[in-house]
Design a protein around this motif. Structure first.
Motif, PDB file in Angstrom:
ATOM      1  N   VAL A   1       6.755   5.180  -3.116  1.00 40.13           N
ATOM      2  CA  VAL A   1       7.162   5.165  -4.525  1.00 40.13           C
ATOM      3  C   VAL A   1       8.474   4.391  -4.696  1.00 40.13           C
ATOM      4  N   ASP A   2       9.483   4.751  -3.892  1.00 39.05           N
ATOM      5  CA  ASP A   2      10.828   4.210  -4.088  1.00 39.05           C
ATOM      6  C   ASP A   2      10.954   2.751  -3.657  1.00 39.05           C
ATOM      7  N   ARG A   3      10.322   2.390  -2.536  1.00 44.16           N
ATOM      8  CA  ARG A   3      10.500   1.035  -1.999  1.00 44.16           C
ATOM      9  C   ARG A   3       9.390   0.081  -2.394  1.00 44.16           C
ATOM     10  N   ASP A   4       8.153   0.606  -2.500  1.00 45.31           N
ATOM     11  CA  ASP A   4       7.012  -0.280  -2.706  1.00 45.31           C
ATOM     12  C   ASP A   4       6.533  -0.336  -4.148  1.00 45.31           C
TER      13      ASP A   4
ATOM     14  N   GLN B   1       3.900 -10.342  -8.604  1.00 48.55           N
ATOM     15  CA  GLN B   1       4.908  -9.559  -7.894  1.00 48.55           C
ATOM     16  C   GLN B   1       6.166  -9.451  -8.748  1.00 48.55           C
ATOM     17  N   ASP B   2       6.741  -8.272  -8.771  1.00 50.93           N
ATOM     18  CA  ASP B   2       7.918  -7.949  -9.589  1.00 50.93           C
ATOM     19  C   ASP B   2       7.592  -7.900 -11.079  1.00 50.93           C
ATOM     20  N   GLY B   3       6.320  -8.072 -11.436  1.00 47.95           N
ATOM     21  CA  GLY B   3       5.928  -8.022 -12.843  1.00 47.95           C
ATOM     22  C   GLY B   3       5.673  -6.606 -13.300  1.00 47.95           C
ATOM     23  N   PRO B   4       5.486  -6.410 -14.600  1.00 48.59           N
ATOM     24  CA  PRO B   4       5.226  -5.068 -15.125  1.00 48.59           C
ATOM     25  C   PRO B   4       3.850  -4.562 -14.691  1.00 48.59           C
ATOM     26  N   LEU B   5       3.730  -3.252 -14.615  1.00 48.40           N
ATOM     27  CA  LEU B   5       2.456  -2.634 -14.277  1.00 48.40           C
ATOM     28  C   LEU B   5       1.650  -2.370 -15.536  1.00 48.40           C
ATOM     29  N   GLU B   6       0.373  -2.705 -15.481  1.00 44.74           N
ATOM     30  CA  GLU B   6      -0.551  -2.497 -16.605  1.00 44.74           C
ATOM     31  C   GLU B   6      -1.478  -1.340 -16.273  1.00 44.74           C
ATOM     32  N   ASP B   7      -1.667  -0.431 -17.211  1.00 42.46           N
ATOM     33  CA  ASP B   7      -2.586   0.690 -17.032  1.00 42.46           C
ATOM     34  C   ASP B   7      -4.020   0.170 -17.126  1.00 42.46           C
ATOM     35  N   ILE B   8      -4.782   0.348 -16.048  1.00 41.98           N
ATOM     36  CA  ILE B   8      -6.164  -0.133 -16.009  1.00 41.98           C
ATOM     37  C   ILE B   8      -7.122   0.995 -15.641  1.00 41.98           C
ATOM     38  N   THR B   9      -6.714   2.223 -15.963  1.00 40.21           N
ATOM     39  CA  THR B   9      -7.520   3.394 -15.621  1.00 40.21           C
ATOM     40  C   THR B   9      -8.901   3.336 -16.248  1.00 40.21           C
ATOM     41  N   VAL B  10      -8.957   2.990 -17.528  1.00 37.05           N
ATOM     42  CA  VAL B  10     -10.222   2.986 -18.262  1.00 37.05           C
ATOM     43  C   VAL B  10     -10.880   1.624 -18.115  1.00 37.05           C
ATOM     44  N   MET B  11     -12.046   1.601 -17.496  1.00 35.45           N
ATOM     45  CA  MET B  11     -12.797   0.358 -17.329  1.00 35.45           C
ATOM     46  C   MET B  11     -14.243   0.692 -16.979  1.00 35.45           C
TER      47      MET B  11
ATOM     48  N   ALA C   1      -1.559   1.925  -7.730  1.00 29.31           N
ATOM     49  CA  ALA C   1      -1.371   0.563  -8.226  1.00 29.31           C
ATOM     50  C   ALA C   1      -2.046  -0.368  -7.236  1.00 29.31           C
ATOM     51  N   ASN C   2      -2.833  -1.287  -7.726  1.00 29.70           N
ATOM     52  CA  ASN C   2      -3.507  -2.253  -6.870  1.00 29.70           C
ATOM     53  C   ASN C   2      -3.741  -3.539  -7.670  1.00 29.70           C
ATOM     54  N   PRO C   3      -2.915  -4.573  -7.428  1.00 32.68           N
ATOM     55  CA  PRO C   3      -1.795  -4.575  -6.494  1.00 32.68           C
ATOM     56  C   PRO C   3      -0.554  -3.928  -7.093  1.00 32.68           C
ATOM     57  N   PRO C   4       0.399  -3.502  -6.201  1.00 30.66           N
ATOM     58  CA  PRO C   4       1.647  -2.921  -6.695  1.00 30.66           C
ATOM     59  C   PRO C   4       2.616  -4.017  -7.123  1.00 30.66           C
ATOM     60  N   SER C   5       3.749  -3.606  -7.671  1.00 34.43           N
ATOM     61  CA  SER C   5       4.715  -4.586  -8.158  1.00 34.43           C
ATOM     62  C   SER C   5       5.976  -4.637  -7.312  1.00 34.43           C
ATOM     63  N   GLY C   6       5.994  -3.910  -6.190  1.00 32.05           N
ATOM     64  CA  GLY C   6       7.205  -3.824  -5.379  1.00 32.05           C
ATOM     65  C   GLY C   6       7.686  -5.179  -4.902  1.00 32.05           C
ATOM     66  N   PRO C   7       8.985  -5.379  -4.828  1.00 35.19           N
ATOM     67  CA  PRO C   7       9.535  -6.680  -4.449  1.00 35.19           C
ATOM     68  C   PRO C   7       9.324  -7.035  -2.984  1.00 35.19           C
ATOM     69  N   ARG C   8       9.065  -6.044  -2.129  1.00 36.82           N
ATOM     70  CA  ARG C   8       8.940  -6.302  -0.705  1.00 36.82           C
ATOM     71  C   ARG C   8       7.583  -6.863  -0.324  1.00 36.82           C
ATOM     72  N   GLY C   9       6.565  -6.592  -1.130  1.00 37.04           N
ATOM     73  CA  GLY C   9       5.226  -7.062  -0.804  1.00 37.04           C
ATOM     74  C   GLY C   9       4.619  -6.382   0.400  1.00 37.04           C
ATOM     75  N   GLN C  10       5.191  -5.232   0.793  1.00 38.50           N
ATOM     76  CA  GLN C  10       4.756  -4.530   2.003  1.00 38.50           C
ATOM     77  C   GLN C  10       3.930  -3.294   1.704  1.00 38.50           C
ATOM     78  N   GLY C  11       3.607  -3.075   0.434  1.00 39.87           N
ATOM     79  CA  GLY C  11       2.935  -1.845   0.059  1.00 39.87           C
ATOM     80  C   GLY C  11       1.693  -1.516   0.862  1.00 39.87           C
ATOM     81  N   PRO C  12       0.689  -2.397   0.912  1.00 38.62           N
ATOM     82  CA  PRO C  12      -0.533  -2.075   1.655  1.00 38.62           C
ATOM     83  C   PRO C  12      -0.283  -1.772   3.127  1.00 38.62           C
ATOM     84  N   ALA C  13       0.615  -2.531   3.770  1.00 39.59           N
ATOM     85  CA  ALA C  13       0.931  -2.271   5.178  1.00 39.59           C
ATOM     86  C   ALA C  13       1.607  -0.915   5.335  1.00 39.59           C
ATOM     87  N   ASP C  14       2.442  -0.544   4.375  1.00 39.62           N
ATOM     88  CA  ASP C  14       3.119   0.756   4.449  1.00 39.62           C
ATOM     89  C   ASP C  14       2.140   1.911   4.238  1.00 39.62           C
ATOM     90  N   VAL C  15       1.101   1.693   3.422  1.00 37.81           N
ATOM     91  CA  VAL C  15       0.070   2.719   3.253  1.00 37.81           C
ATOM     92  C   VAL C  15      -0.645   2.958   4.578  1.00 37.81           C
TER      93      VAL C  15
END
Length: 373
Positions: A38-41, A241-251, A349-363
């Motif tokens: 949550v905090d880093r990714d 990357q670093d952009g806002p997150l869009e809610d895409i739950t409903v699809m 989030a897929n993809p996430p907006s974290g600045p590190r770009g390491q989210g999937p590897a951290d999961v």
């Protein structure tokens, strides 16, 4: 404890811990890893369910379920399971193999006559095994959908429409000569299930897999069902990357169909893989075939692909068997070990907006931590 024994013990021997993070303390390495996601990714929410060797189950949460309301994350909430649907579909096919109704090394032409044709593509030369093991060479239809779920993500797409997208492109390689991940393989596997069984894929999946495995919170969405039933966190995605997150739950999730349409929970996914590798869903002969793996390209380090399942080496030795899933808004990773440990981690989030770009590897790293630490 062997997986078969764990399956027999499911239920009464399970102790569920669903306490909030602050009540569990900060010393828990799983909770720390989730907080870092949550905090880093930049993941809005993280959910996980961990089963240890003794059969104890711990459900964890981090972050918020909704970025607007800041609602709490529901413990073991429902998420879109994405490609974790593939092992469910593979189980259906292998059950039909075990019943003598499908030949694992038979050409798919036998079940879908005249359907699979294209440039370098011939259903008479592709086997059922090659579909399940991603060695058919068929082009991936999702590579050609474009951003339909951005522009019109509420449109229902039929399986034959999706297949036409793939068959308009030439084969990636001759069947059996390479490996490449293609959702088209599981689209066709789903069509084989429907043709041989004479029933809709969703009904067969419920009757043959979901109910026998005791999955109370897993379901195949109905046609036109765009929301997620029950308690669930919202799903998001960043367009850059670093952009806002869009809610895409409903699809409308029909574009994923047999390759990725299921909705489930972390604990249900653990329960499914435990039942599968414990021999509850397949005969021994078919389970042996499922566990025969080949090298992959484009997946995470060490990943090997069987018949709808993936094995990944653990830092503490041995393998974790599962699959993983990515779909707009949600990512899930995890699996089970042969001694009965299990974990599923879901992020929203897929993809996430974290600045590190390491989210999937951290999961993936958190999966290893949960099983090894």
């Amino acid at each position: 404890m062997p997986v078969a024994a764990v399956v027999a013990a499911l239920g009464a021997a399970t102790v569920v811990c669903s306490l909030p993070a602050q009540a569990r303390g900060r010393g828990d390495v799983v909770q720390q890893g989730m907080d870092n996601l949550v905090d880093r990714d930049g993941y809005p929410a993280v959910l996980s369910s961990v089963r240890d060797r003794g059969g104890r189950v711990h459900d964890y949460t981090a972050g918020v379920a909704d970025l607007k309301s800041r609602a709490k994350v529901p413990a073991d909430g429902r998420v879109r399971a994405g490609s974790n649907t593939k092992p469910f579909t593979a189980v259906l096919v292998l059950q039909l193999v075990g019943e003598g109704r499908v030949g694992l090394d038979a050409p798919i032409e036998k079940y879908l006559p005249g359907l699979v044709r294209g440039e370098g593509i011939d259903g008479r030369k592709i086997t059922v095994r090659q579909l399940l093991q991603q060695t058919s060479g068929l082009p991936n239809y999702t590579a050609y959908i474009g951003d339909h779920y951005e522009k019109d993500r509420h449109t229902y797409l039929q399986p034959r429409e999706l297949l036409d997208l793939a068959l308009a492109h030439k084969a990636r390689f001759a069947p059996g000569t390479g490996w490449e991940y293609s959702n088209t393989n599981y689209l066709l596997a789903g069509l084989i299930v429907e043709k041989v069984s004479g029933r809709p894929l969703s009904k067969e999946m419920t009757r043959r897999v979901i109910r026998p495995a005791g999955l109370r919170h897993t379901y195949f969405p109905d046609v036109g069902e765009e929301g997620i039933r029950g308690a669930h966190p919202q799903g998001y995605r960043a367009t850059k990357q670093d952009g806002p997150l869009e809610d895409i739950t409903v699809m409308e999730p029909s574009w994923a169909w047999a390759a990725g349409q299921l909705v489930s929970t972390p604990s249900d996914l653990n329960r499914f893989f435990t039942a599968l590798f414990g021999g509850k869903l397949l005969k021994r002969e078919q389970l042996v075939e499922m566990r025969k793996t080949v090298r992959t390209t484009g997946m995470w380090p060490g990943a090997r692909y069987g018949l709808g399942v993936v094995s990944t080496p653990l830092s503490c030795g041995g393998l974790v068997w599962g699959h993983g899933g990515d779909i707009a808004g949600y990512e899930t990773r995890g699996g089970v070990t042969d001694d009965g440990r299990a974990v599923t981690v879901a992020v929203t989030a897929n993809p996430p907006s974290g600045p590190r770009g390491q989210g999937p590897a951290d999961v993936l790293s958190l999966v290893d931590t949960a099983l090894c630490k």
